[in-house]
Design an enzyme around this catalytic site. Sequence first.
Site, mmCIF file in Angstrom:
data_model
loop_
_atom_site.group_PDB
_atom_site.id
_atom_site.type_symbol
_atom_site.label_atom_id
_atom_site.label_comp_id
_atom_site.label_asym_id
_atom_site.label_seq_id
_atom_site.Cartn_x
_atom_site.Cartn_y
_atom_site.Cartn_z
ATOM 1 N N SER A 22 5.548 4.494 2.385
ATOM 2 C CA SER A 22 6.110 5.479 3.063
ATOM 3 C C SER A 22 6.481 5.773 4.347
ATOM 4 O O SER A 22 7.427 6.305 4.728
ATOM 5 C CB SER A 22 5.018 6.944 2.638
ATOM 6 O OG SER A 22 4.164 7.127 3.657
ATOM 7 N N GLY A 47 0.712 -1.264 0.006
ATOM 8 C CA GLY A 47 0.088 -0.048 0.036
ATOM 9 C C GLY A 47 0.591 1.262 -0.146
ATOM 10 O O GLY A 47 2.180 1.224 0.399
ATOM 11 N N CYS A 48 0.380 2.245 -0.481
ATOM 12 C CA CYS A 48 1.071 3.662 -0.463
ATOM 13 C C CYS A 48 1.451 4.156 1.086
ATOM 14 O O CYS A 48 2.538 4.475 1.140
ATOM 15 C CB CYS A 48 0.171 4.465 -1.100
ATOM 16 S SG CYS A 48 -1.447 4.819 -0.599
ATOM 17 N N TYR A 49 0.684 3.986 1.799
ATOM 18 C CA TYR A 49 0.969 4.739 3.248
ATOM 19 C C TYR A 49 2.083 3.624 3.891
ATOM 20 O O TYR A 49 3.055 4.158 4.379
ATOM 21 C CB TYR A 49 -0.066 4.702 4.106
ATOM 22 C CG TYR A 49 -1.314 5.922 3.971
ATOM 23 C CD1 TYR A 49 -0.757 7.132 4.169
ATOM 24 C CD2 TYR A 49 -2.575 5.428 3.579
ATOM 25 C CE1 TYR A 49 -1.689 8.367 3.868
ATOM 26 C CE2 TYR A 49 -3.399 6.654 3.389
ATOM 27 C CZ TYR A 49 -2.895 7.958 3.503
ATOM 28 O OH TYR A 49 -3.731 9.076 3.470
#
Lengths: 345, 345, 345, 345
Positions: free
Chosen positions: D153, D148-150
């Site tokens: 990061s 996932g993106c979160y």
Amino acid sequence: MIRAGVVGATGYAGAELVRILAGHSGVDLTVVTSRQYSGKPFTSVFPSMKGLVDLTCEAFDNESVCARTDVVFMALPHKLPMAFVPGLLKQGKKVVDLSADFRFSNPAAYEAVYQPHTAKDLLATSVYGLCEVFKEKIQQADLIGNPGCYPTSVILPLYPLIKNGFIDPASIIADCKSGVSGAGRSLSLTALYCEVSESFKAYKVGGHRHQPEMNEILSLAAKMPVNITFVPHLLPMSRGMESTIYANLNKDVSHQDVHDCLAAFYSDCPFIRITDNGRPPDTAHVRGTNFCDIGFVLDTRNNRIILMSVIDNLVKGASGQAVQNMNLMMGLDESAGLNAVPFPI
Amino acid sequence: MIRAGVVGATGYAGAELVRILAGHSGVDLTVVTSRQYSGKPFTSVFPSMKGLVDLTCEAFDNESVCARTDVVFMALPHKLPMAFVPGLLKQGKKVVDLSADFRFSNPAAYEAVYQPHTAKDLLATSVYGLCEVFKEKIQQADLIGNPGCYPTSVILPLYPLIKNGFIDPASIIADCKSGVSGAGRSLSLTALYCEVSESFKAYKVGGHRHQPEMNEILSLAAKMPVNITFVPHLLPMSRGMESTIYANLNKDVSHQDVHDCLAAFYSDCPFIRITDNGRPPDTAHVRGTNFCDIGFVLDTRNNRIILMSVIDNLVKGASGQAVQNMNLMMGLDESAGLNAVPFPI
Amino acid sequence: MIRAGVVGATGYAGAELVRILAGHSGVDLTVVTSRQYSGKPFTSVFPSMKGLVDLTCEAFDNESVCARTDVVFMALPHKLPMAFVPGLLKQGKKVVDLSADFRFSNPAAYEAVYQPHTAKDLLATSVYGLCEVFKEKIQQADLIGNPGCYPTSVILPLYPLIKNGFIDPASIIADCKSGVSGAGRSLSLTALYCEVSESFKAYKVGGHRHQPEMNEILSLAAKMPVNITFVPHLLPMSRGMESTIYANLNKDVSHQDVHDCLAAFYSDCPFIRITDNGRPPDTAHVRGTNFCDIGFVLDTRNNRIILMSVIDNLVKGASGQAVQNMNLMMGLDESAGLNAVPFPI
Amino acid sequence: MIRAGVVGATGYAGAELVRILAGHSGVDLTVVTSRQYSGKPFTSVFPSMKGLVDLTCEAFDNESVCARTDVVFMALPHKLPMAFVPGLLKQGKKVVDLSADFRFSNPAAYEAVYQPHTAKDLLATSVYGLCEVFKEKIQQADLIGNPGCYPTSVILPLYPLIKNGFIDPASIIADCKSGVSGAGRSLSLTALYCEVSESFKAYKVGGHRHQPEMNEILSLAAKMPVNITFVPHLLPMSRGMESTIYANLNKDVSHQDVHDCLAAFYSDCPFIRITDNGRPPDTAHVRGTNFCDIGFVLDTRNNRIILMSVIDNLVKGASGQAVQNMNLMMGLDESAGLNAVPFPI
């Protein structure tokens, strides 16, 4: 009618003061000063107000300003107010200063992050103008140090919880985000449209001058020295500030306890809105208004609270709160001139 | 106090009506309807107004609405007002309809671009609510067809010049640009943030339904059939509309002549501002207001005039003008409730 | 490998040149100059390219630059290139100048809107670098005057239609809209985020210096003097330019005729895309690319054509076209380095 | 040439995959599927790629897709991949799934926040595709659960520090901000331009499904259960994600220690850039790229570290990382197809 002047009327905070005061039924806006635009109609700089504001910018002159005002708003960069304010007070004017010059009670704290203070004696009587917390003092004050935008958004949700011992003051982390108007109307590369649009970043991490200001007030609430972790970020938008604040809960505190604590502390405060069921507040909902909306969620697995507050950095974070302070100082209704119904979008 | 209702209060135009009426000292907003949000507090849909608007959305019911209102604003998509308005008029209510249903005097013109009209008889008495042009008729009207946003922005700068024979009606080209809120609050791919941001394009070229509306009114001014070229574009912003309009000058007309013509025609109009020296007007200067700012430049080498107008499409282009119409119909001051000082930015 | 230098590499057009050249497989970018950032790594100014561009900004020095380059791009404000370019040409370098200094063949036209020209002799041999129109000349040129952004977007859709006599050159009106990056990276109030966001307006109406540039080239196509009406507007976005152009059709011309004319004229042009069925082109679809998308609609009732073109003002409107010019001059594939697949959003 | 297919090509992540794969010199993009646009040219949905992508959308059919591909990217909402992936693997295809369906090794963790898992057996062999952390496993994998993106990061800056015992895993707070494209291309009120512009707010506080995903991977690093505090926020921009992460330092750790730890861990990683002197990274600097930029500051008075990371949520946070995974699985250069020079603005 109270006669009001705005010194530094062509910056964003100054122009926002003009907007609010021009619509304030208890105030007669009589003076606007601007070094840069002296001699020009105010509306040649801000044509949006054409037909509604009919004043010419003038250079600041103490006698001339005092002759036509009862209260003076200083919307200048810090350092300049220190030079001008003593003269205004000597003439018996009430002053709301939007810079940092009169926010600190401890000159050393000011001097550590700004510069030498040339009117230290006034710090003993100037009042920190966070209206919901220091209302009684403000009502008696002649000189208000109007709070910074970040401190307003961070202190309001925290103060009641610290005062009631709900959270550990040593654990506070404030992750704050501001629209670009906070940087003012002066020219800088970082405020250019092409640099801001589709960009988001932290800045001045560990070194922003609003941090000691927060620490001083939160220490009052905690009755012990508080030193929070504070990280400001720049949002790709004009107006609006959001603070998400993390702290460890000190004891078994329920969602209802927090709600009740905030609701009780702010029961008489027309500009504080606690969101329903802790819903995260949205900067868009306070845009152009003097509201501070507060929401919160408990992270029970980690025994932490997540507080979220939003303000319009130019209104509750600057010019709106300044007018609210004036209302309190002059015995007007606290919300006079600040009641416009917010836009739906 | 005039009792007002808003039918379709949770679209953008409806919510903007609620904003304006809630701040209107001569109006008591008593009813808000919404099919989608029936039973829910209005501020659960638009939390910005929490504390200022205390109404619950309800389903539209003719008797119930009529019992509690003197004037009703219809903020529904076209076709629905045709069904509801006759019932309201029968109960003696004044109606301002924001859809296209009652804008046309010629049913065929309406039916050519919308659908069969089921209340044609009302078109004979309904008045086109362009306040600055049809004030006297509006003051006598029971039913107002509130103008479209594009027509408002195009007709206002053109009407006096056509009427005075300054320009050739056959030469008119209107290049118009609108913020996204004009598309309303309903879901569509083209209104998504990622589709709009950093995008600019024309749309419905040669086929927008506001074109016949403009033609009908401009033909009145010209006393001959007018058919303009009209190209709408979508701007990456929420609110604001700009129209740049080109026309051939009919005779030797100076800049001063044009200025005088516009200034004379709009001398009693609080919401028309002619810019200084023809300066191009800026949508930002009318944001959130009922103003229409007009500027112009003469292209003398080509014997053309370039007219530029700006409005907030949700205010002067929709809900603000609707309230202005109500003020005129009900004998209130034309600008009541519409006097908020605009934001500097 | 062709050795290339960029003079003025830290403005937006200069940095965009660096981006394109750093990804161009036939080019070795050897020199970047910047007065302001001399001595600093290029990526300290533009950190996005860290790891991909390893050059230090240097002050411009004719000998030093010539020693390490075959072709030099000048990305400086007009007036400076006049002083630098003669020295580069003397050393046998090819030059693409992005300023206006070498766009005009008629010095008087230049001097009427810029300033006295100090290298007039070069205007006889410099070539106007509109690649799709002047390809053969460009292939032979040593010095290119790279077209302005507005002229690129206006001339490309018009040139074939004027040349084929489809439209009346005296009737041309160009309503153009540009993103803010066209104003460059220098500080100005009008480029601040808070001034641009939610704002749209025309500017320099009747006085923009790109107008004589368009007139000169369109007059070539028409074989008669052409003087168009041109109104530039500022869009609240970073990159992108749209031109909606109006003209009277000279004779019975069908939609198919126009399509065929454009398609034939641009049949060998990799960067011109005619939209399907005249669909209005969208700036978002050419963002970051060297494409010019063209759409059109016939307003048959008024016997007018509505042409719409979009470009990225920094690419096809500046640095991309400059590289395309270099490709042609140096005998590379016309689209080398310019083939990146565009973003979907 | 590797033959690749994209299933679900007309969402934002799918279209971004098409963009990257169409420019990847080692890949032949052979299949794009879309239920909604089946039968239509891909470029009728995304006209930006006209002339560069010549494929027609088709409905998904296992046999047909398998016959023309070596590797398949699944860009569908979770739940659908569970149904399709087993069939692809049976035909010997390599699969990169961008949904959450194959990210978890523990089915219960998945089912607690998504729904019953219908292909649990595959979780034993699927690999979490965080390339910089699990490179060796990815090189051997047939099925990748693309992060996932979160989580991407948040985990990238934390993993090395946790693994080296620099920070207390119980103290981690991640304050994350995402552009709107993370919500995809489906219609929702919260993704409308007028709702997003000039708005900033937290959402799904304490309930976002990316949290257990982070916890699972961070627990691996810590070799103990980790449960972070995670608050996602929505930014008024299209692309970009910033995470500001707070943690208590476990021992005397200097700025240099942290820098060295990160630099060593990511020494062979082309897409990780540690900023100079801890400078806060900017989402604009990684826009459209596969980079993750990491900065950090030590809050020594509070013995905390402040980590900041930025990615493009559609690239390193989705489609770029998916292609990076494919490169590793297929034995290509890790950065093939992902080397475009970033835009300066």
